[in-house]
Write a protein that holds these residues in place. Structure first.
Motif, mmCIF file in Angstrom:
data_model
loop_
_atom_site.group_PDB
_atom_site.id
_atom_site.type_symbol
_atom_site.label_atom_id
_atom_site.label_comp_id
_atom_site.label_asym_id
_atom_site.label_seq_id
_atom_site.Cartn_x
_atom_site.Cartn_y
_atom_site.Cartn_z
ATOM 1 N N ASN A 103 0.875 -1.162 0.000
ATOM 2 C CA ASN A 103 0.000 0.000 0.000
ATOM 3 C C ASN A 103 0.916 1.217 0.000
ATOM 4 O O ASN A 103 2.060 1.145 0.437
ATOM 5 N N LEU A 104 0.396 2.356 -0.470
ATOM 6 C CA LEU A 104 1.247 3.543 -0.432
ATOM 7 C C LEU A 104 0.444 4.785 -0.070
ATOM 8 O O LEU A 104 -0.747 4.885 -0.361
ATOM 9 N N VAL A 105 1.130 5.708 0.597
ATOM 10 C CA VAL A 105 0.573 7.017 0.941
ATOM 11 C C VAL A 105 1.548 8.066 0.428
ATOM 12 O O VAL A 105 2.745 8.016 0.735
ATOM 13 N N GLY A 106 1.055 9.004 -0.365
ATOM 14 C CA GLY A 106 1.896 10.066 -0.882
ATOM 15 C C GLY A 106 1.342 11.430 -0.527
ATOM 16 O O GLY A 106 0.148 11.690 -0.722
ATOM 17 N N ILE A 107 2.193 12.281 0.018
ATOM 18 C CA ILE A 107 1.802 13.645 0.366
ATOM 19 C C ILE A 107 2.346 14.606 -0.691
ATOM 20 O O ILE A 107 3.536 14.576 -1.017
ATOM 21 N N SER A 108 1.492 15.447 -1.235
ATOM 22 C CA SER A 108 1.885 16.495 -2.180
ATOM 23 C C SER A 108 2.756 15.910 -3.298
ATOM 24 O O SER A 108 2.298 15.064 -4.063
ATOM 25 N N TYR A 109 4.017 16.329 -3.418
ATOM 26 C CA TYR A 109 4.872 15.799 -4.475
ATOM 27 C C TYR A 109 4.972 14.274 -4.396
ATOM 28 O O TYR A 109 5.005 13.589 -5.425
ATOM 29 N N GLY A 110 5.004 13.732 -3.186
ATOM 30 C CA GLY A 110 5.021 12.281 -3.025
ATOM 31 C C GLY A 110 3.792 11.617 -3.608
ATOM 32 O O GLY A 110 3.841 10.462 -4.035
ATOM 33 N N GLY A 111 2.660 12.347 -3.635
ATOM 34 C CA GLY A 111 1.460 11.825 -4.257
ATOM 35 C C GLY A 111 1.592 11.709 -5.764
ATOM 36 O O GLY A 111 1.070 10.770 -6.381
ATOM 37 N N PHE A 112 2.302 12.657 -6.381
ATOM 38 C CA PHE A 112 2.583 12.565 -7.816
ATOM 39 C C PHE A 112 3.384 11.291 -8.104
ATOM 40 O O PHE A 112 3.090 10.552 -9.043
#
Length: 315
Positions: free
Chosen positions: A119-128
């Motif tokens: 599973n993954l969680v990305g915040i802001s740039y990490g979401g891209f």
């Protein structure tokens, strides 16, 4: 500030201790082609636990952005927290600045640690980066969480007046601050209730330690995000996806959250957090963890899923 006490460096050491106490260890992996990635990984990978990848945004290294979540999440998951390229101890001489390349490097990193499903969680740039991973490696990514990640933006949005910031160059000067004044501007932009007292000496120390290395490369990362970007070119990921957004986000306005939910259709749900801005992980960590827990860990009833849809707001 050479030779002086550094509050930033001291805090960084505290975060390292926190990650270690949560059962993680610091590793550096040579991916070849002059690409090195640093990652916090479990000291002991437990096959009975699912794996969770946490991807940070622009700003300081991954520890500063995920520290509040590490202890509770490591009890439930094998947690992996990389520094993306040009952050922390990760770097490359390769010229590619796309989130697609970042995603390929993270995928190779996870494979090097024997992780084939996550599973993954990305915040802001990490979401891209996380969105690109889910699109490129659908068989390896199970659930996806995107926090304040404007992956649905188009290059024309800036000219159309969607953003508070009026140009990519202006965005880079704020998101990569080099003076205390720009740091204050960044805090004001990303928090609903920014800290009122921010001594310049502390801000200068933070900039010296966290914001000077790889500045040109990070600027190129930002420029690449906006360059020739069109919604029609964005693939639709098929994983079950949770979109989390601060109601008063000024970096990526809430319109982009609704746009992403429409783009993904029935696979996506949107949760809007009230009284929160772009720095959702720092401003509302307890609320964010509660939302992550319900999606990643708890079983969600059909009625709860309905509440999450259509931009349900959480106080």
């Amino acid at each position: 500030m050479a030779g002086c006490f550094s509050f930033t460096a001291s805090r960084d050491r505290c975060y390292r201790l926190s990650f270690s106490n949560a059962g993680l260890k610091s590793t550096t992996t040579d991916l070849g082609h002059t690409t090195i990635m640093h990652c916090w990984i479990p000291k002991s990978h437990k096959p009975s636990k699912p794996s969770l990848l946490l991807l940070h945004g622009m700003g300081a290294n991954a520890m500063w952005q995920w520290n509040e979540f590490i202890s509770p999440l490591t009890r439930r998951f094998n947690v992996y927290v990389p520094d993306l390229l040009f952050f922390g101890e990760s770097h490359t001489t390769q010229p590619d600045r796309s989130e697609s390349f970042q995603a390929q490097c993270v995928a190779a990193l996870m494979e090097s640690h024997g992780v084939r499903l996550m599973n993954l969680v990305g915040i802001s740039y990490g979401g891209f980066v996380g969105y690109s991973m889910a699109a490129q490696f659908p068989e390896r990514v199970e659930k996806v969480v995107l926090c304040c990640a404007g992956v649905c933006l188009e290059d024309k949005d800036m000219n159309d007046g969607l953003f508070v910031i009026k140009s990519v160059d202006e965005a880079a000067t704020i998101l990569l601050p080099q003076t205390p004044e720009k740091m204050k501007q960044l805090v004001k932009l990303t928090f609903v209730k920014p800290i009122k007292v921010m001594p310049s000496c502390f801000l200068t120390d933070f900039i010296d330690v966290m914001c000077t290395e790889y500045r040109q490369e990070k600027k190129e990362l930002i420029e690449t995000l906006y360059h020739d970007r069109k919604l029609s070119n964005l693939p639709k990921i098929t994983q079950r996806t949770l979109i989390i957004w601060g109601e008063q986000d000024q970096v990526f306005p809430l319109e982009l959250a609704h746009r992403l939910e429409r783009h993904l259709g029935e696979n996506a749900r949107l949760v809007v957090v009230k009284n929160a801005g772009h720095a959702l992980n720092l401003e509302k960590p307890k609320e964010l963890y509660k939302i992550l827990k319900s999606f990643l860990i708890d079983s969600i009833t059909p009625s709860a899923q309905e509440n999450h849809s259509n931009g349900h707001k959480l106080d």
